[in-house]
Design a protein around this motif. Structure first.
Motif, short mmCIF file in Angstrom:
data_model
loop_
_atom_site.label_atom_id
_atom_site.label_comp_id
_atom_site.label_asym_id
_atom_site.label_seq_id
_atom_site.Cartn_x
_atom_site.Cartn_y
_atom_site.Cartn_z
N ALA A 47 -89.43 83.88 82.37
CA ALA A 47 -89.59 84.24 83.78
C ALA A 47 -88.23 84.27 84.47
O ALA A 47 -87.29 83.60 84.03
N PRO A 48 -88.09 85.02 85.53
CA PRO A 48 -86.82 85.07 86.25
C PRO A 48 -86.37 83.69 86.73
O PRO A 48 -87.19 82.82 87.03
N LEU A 49 -85.06 83.51 86.80
CA LEU A 49 -84.47 82.22 87.16
C LEU A 49 -85.01 81.63 88.46
O LEU A 49 -85.31 80.42 88.51
N PRO A 50 -85.15 82.41 89.55
CA PRO A 50 -85.64 81.80 90.80
C PRO A 50 -87.02 81.16 90.63
O PRO A 50 -87.28 80.09 91.18
N LEU A 51 -87.91 81.81 89.87
CA LEU A 51 -89.24 81.26 89.67
C LEU A 51 -89.20 79.98 88.85
O LEU A 51 -89.93 79.02 89.12
N LEU A 52 -88.33 79.95 87.84
CA LEU A 52 -88.20 78.75 87.02
C LEU A 52 -87.62 77.60 87.83
O LEU A 52 -88.09 76.46 87.71
N ALA A 53 -86.60 77.88 88.64
CA ALA A 53 -86.00 76.82 89.45
C ALA A 53 -86.99 76.29 90.47
O ALA A 53 -87.13 75.06 90.64
N TYR A 54 -87.68 77.18 91.15
CA TYR A 54 -88.65 76.77 92.17
C TYR A 54 -89.77 75.94 91.56
O TYR A 54 -90.09 74.84 92.03
N THR A 55 -90.37 76.45 90.50
CA THR A 55 -91.48 75.75 89.87
C THR A 55 -91.02 74.44 89.24
O THR A 55 -91.72 73.42 89.31
N GLY A 56 -89.83 74.45 88.64
CA GLY A 56 -89.33 73.24 88.01
C GLY A 56 -89.13 72.11 88.99
O GLY A 56 -89.48 70.95 88.71
N VAL A 57 -88.58 72.41 90.17
CA VAL A 57 -88.37 71.37 91.18
C VAL A 57 -89.70 70.86 91.72
O VAL A 57 -89.88 69.65 91.93
N LEU A 58 -90.65 71.76 91.94
CA LEU A 58 -91.98 71.32 92.38
C LEU A 58 -92.62 70.39 91.36
O LEU A 58 -93.20 69.35 91.73
N LEU A 59 -92.53 70.74 90.10
CA LEU A 59 -93.09 69.90 89.05
C LEU A 59 -92.37 68.56 88.97
O LEU A 59 -93.00 67.50 88.79
N LEU A 60 -91.06 68.59 89.10
CA LEU A 60 -90.28 67.35 89.04
C LEU A 60 -90.68 66.40 90.16
O LEU A 60 -90.89 65.20 89.92
N ILE A 61 -90.80 66.92 91.38
CA ILE A 61 -91.19 66.08 92.51
C ILE A 61 -92.61 65.56 92.34
O ILE A 61 -92.91 64.39 92.61
N THR A 62 -93.51 66.43 91.88
CA THR A 62 -94.91 66.05 91.75
C THR A 62 -95.12 65.03 90.63
O THR A 62 -95.79 64.01 90.82
N PHE A 63 -94.55 65.29 89.46
CA PHE A 63 -94.72 64.38 88.34
C PHE A 63 -93.92 63.10 88.52
O PHE A 63 -94.36 62.01 88.12
N GLY A 64 -92.73 63.21 89.10
CA GLY A 64 -91.84 62.05 89.19
C GLY A 64 -92.06 61.16 90.39
O GLY A 64 -91.51 60.07 90.45
N GLY A 65 -92.86 61.60 91.35
CA GLY A 65 -93.05 60.82 92.56
C GLY A 65 -94.24 59.88 92.46
O GLY A 65 -95.30 60.24 91.95
N ALA A 66 -94.04 58.66 92.93
CA ALA A 66 -95.15 57.71 93.02
C ALA A 66 -95.85 57.92 94.35
O ALA A 66 -95.30 58.50 95.28
N GLY A 67 -97.06 57.42 94.47
CA GLY A 67 -97.80 57.56 95.72
C GLY A 67 -99.26 57.82 95.44
O GLY A 67 -99.82 57.28 94.48
N PHE A 68 -99.88 58.65 96.25
CA PHE A 68 -101.31 58.94 96.11
C PHE A 68 -101.52 59.86 94.92
O PHE A 68 -101.22 61.06 94.98
#
Length: 385
Positions: free
Chosen positions: A308-329
């Motif tokens: 996939a194009p770089l912008p989509l990979l960067a965007y999705t990767g950061v979303l996944l990183l925040i979602t998987f790596g964050g504690a909380g609800f």
């Protein structure tokens, strides 16, 4: 799923592109409109106000309060040691609520729904444009249908910020794919003022700009401006909260920790998933969360393999990183992934090659499940969204 059959290269354009965008918006309206009707009917049957359910559930209460009174509300929960400050919520959505409430009757809750629904419509067209640019008009329509039919798609009809963030993200990514740097940067700034995860949009713009400068030796001023300005909205709000609390760099993160949210590199998510997989009686919302996270990881791998194009990979990767790596609800994590629509591109590409009837049936089944699950989340489970 064979990744060799999926291509994310721009197809040849046809005159059907504009009508297909209208069809995509119609598909989104049909899926989420059905969910809205089912939810309102269920709320009425349960003796609850549909308006209160749609415009006054969980985070919606905080956004409406900020729009009406400004920042300054703190809620303490001595039993759990949680201190919840409204400074955790970014300002763009409450500002839009306040502005719309000045011209639209019905109060702030109605304004919140109006803003969310308008943003959802803009997001649907933006999601279509990205899909159409990469895979063609048919896949773009299917991408919108899949996105609307996600398990937590009900959030797109609530007074929440996911629709607004997705609108900013989709159009920013489309602008990047078309080489419109300043539009992408402006939308990234708005995304950064919408939610903490708006940083993902800035990451997409900055990563693409860095690639253009280092890889293509670009000297275009708009590339440099876009790359440097993209995180400005996100950074400005964090700095403003920090200055207000007397800790310019760490103030916002202190607010988040007091809510119980912090970055723990996925330790909390893994522990919660382990409890779901090894426990006895497991709430449906927790089980669905584990399934959504596992599927998101698989789709992310497919997106990388499909180049996939770089912008989509960067965007999705950061979303996944925040979602998987964050504690909380834990049960809120699927909601955090609602804006991660590029994950659905490999699925949309495969469905576009299937028979039309098959694609319609699959989308219809997913939409029905999403409608029912939305009722469960808001009226039965009562888990934090």
């Amino acid at each position: 799923m064979a990744t060799t059959t999926v291509s994310l290269r721009p197809p040849v354009r046809t005159r059907a592109a504009t009508p297909a965008a209208v069809i995509a918006l119609g598909v989104f309206a049909a899926v989420r409109g059905a969910g809205l009707l089912v939810l309102c009917a269920a709320a009425w049957w349960a003796g609850r106000s549909p308006l209160r359910v749609l415009g006054g559930s969980w985070d919606s209460v905080w956004y409406v309060w900020i729009a009406g009174h400004g920042y300054g509300r703190t809620q303490m929960w001595p039993a759990g040691g949680s201190v919840q400050s409204d400074l955790a919520f970014f300002p763009l959505y409450p500002l839009l609520l306040r502005a719309v409430s000045q011209v639209l009757p019905g109060g702030l809750a109605v304004a919140g729904l109006a803003v969310a629904w308008a943003a959802a419509a803009l997001a649907a067209v933006g999601v279509y444009r990205v899909g159409e640019h990469l895979l063609g008009a048919r896949a773009g329509v299917l991408l919108v249908g899949l996105w609307a039919a996600l398990p937590h798609g009900v959030v797109l009809t609530l007074a929440y910020t996911e629709a607004l963030l997705t609108a900013c993200a989709a159009w920013a990514l489309y602008a990047l794919l078309r080489g419109r740097w300043l539009w992408a940067a402006a939308l990234a700034v708005l995304a950064g003022l919408t939610r903490p995860t708006g940083l993902a949009v800035a990451a997409a713009v900055s990563a693409m700009a860095l690639h253009a400068v280092l890889g293509r030796r670009s000297r275009a001023p708009e590339v440099w401006v876009a790359g440097l300005a993209a995180p400005a909205g996100w950074a400005a709000y964090l700095l403003a909260v920090g200055v207000r609390l007397g800790d310019p760099l760490g103030g916002y993160f202190t607010v988040q920790r007091r809510w119980g949210s912090r970055f723990d590199f996925g330790e909390g998510a893994l522990r919660s998933a382990e409890l779901v997989l090894t426990g006895g009686h497991v709430p449906l919302a927790a089980a669905v969360t584990v399934g959504v996270l596992a599927l998101a990881g698989l789709l992310a791998a497919l997106l990388v393999l499909d180049r996939a194009p770089l912008p989509l990979l960067a965007y999705t990767g950061v979303l996944l990183l925040i979602t998987f790596g964050g504690a909380g609800f834990f049960e809120s994590k699927p909601r955090f992934l609602l804006p991660a629509f590029p994950l659905l591109l490999p699925v949309a590409a495969v469905m576009a090659r299937a028979r039309p009837r098959t694609a319609v049936v699959v989308t219809g089944v997913l939409a029905g499940l999403s409608c029912g699950y939305g009722v469960y989340l808001l009226l039965v489970a009562r888990v934090p969204l």
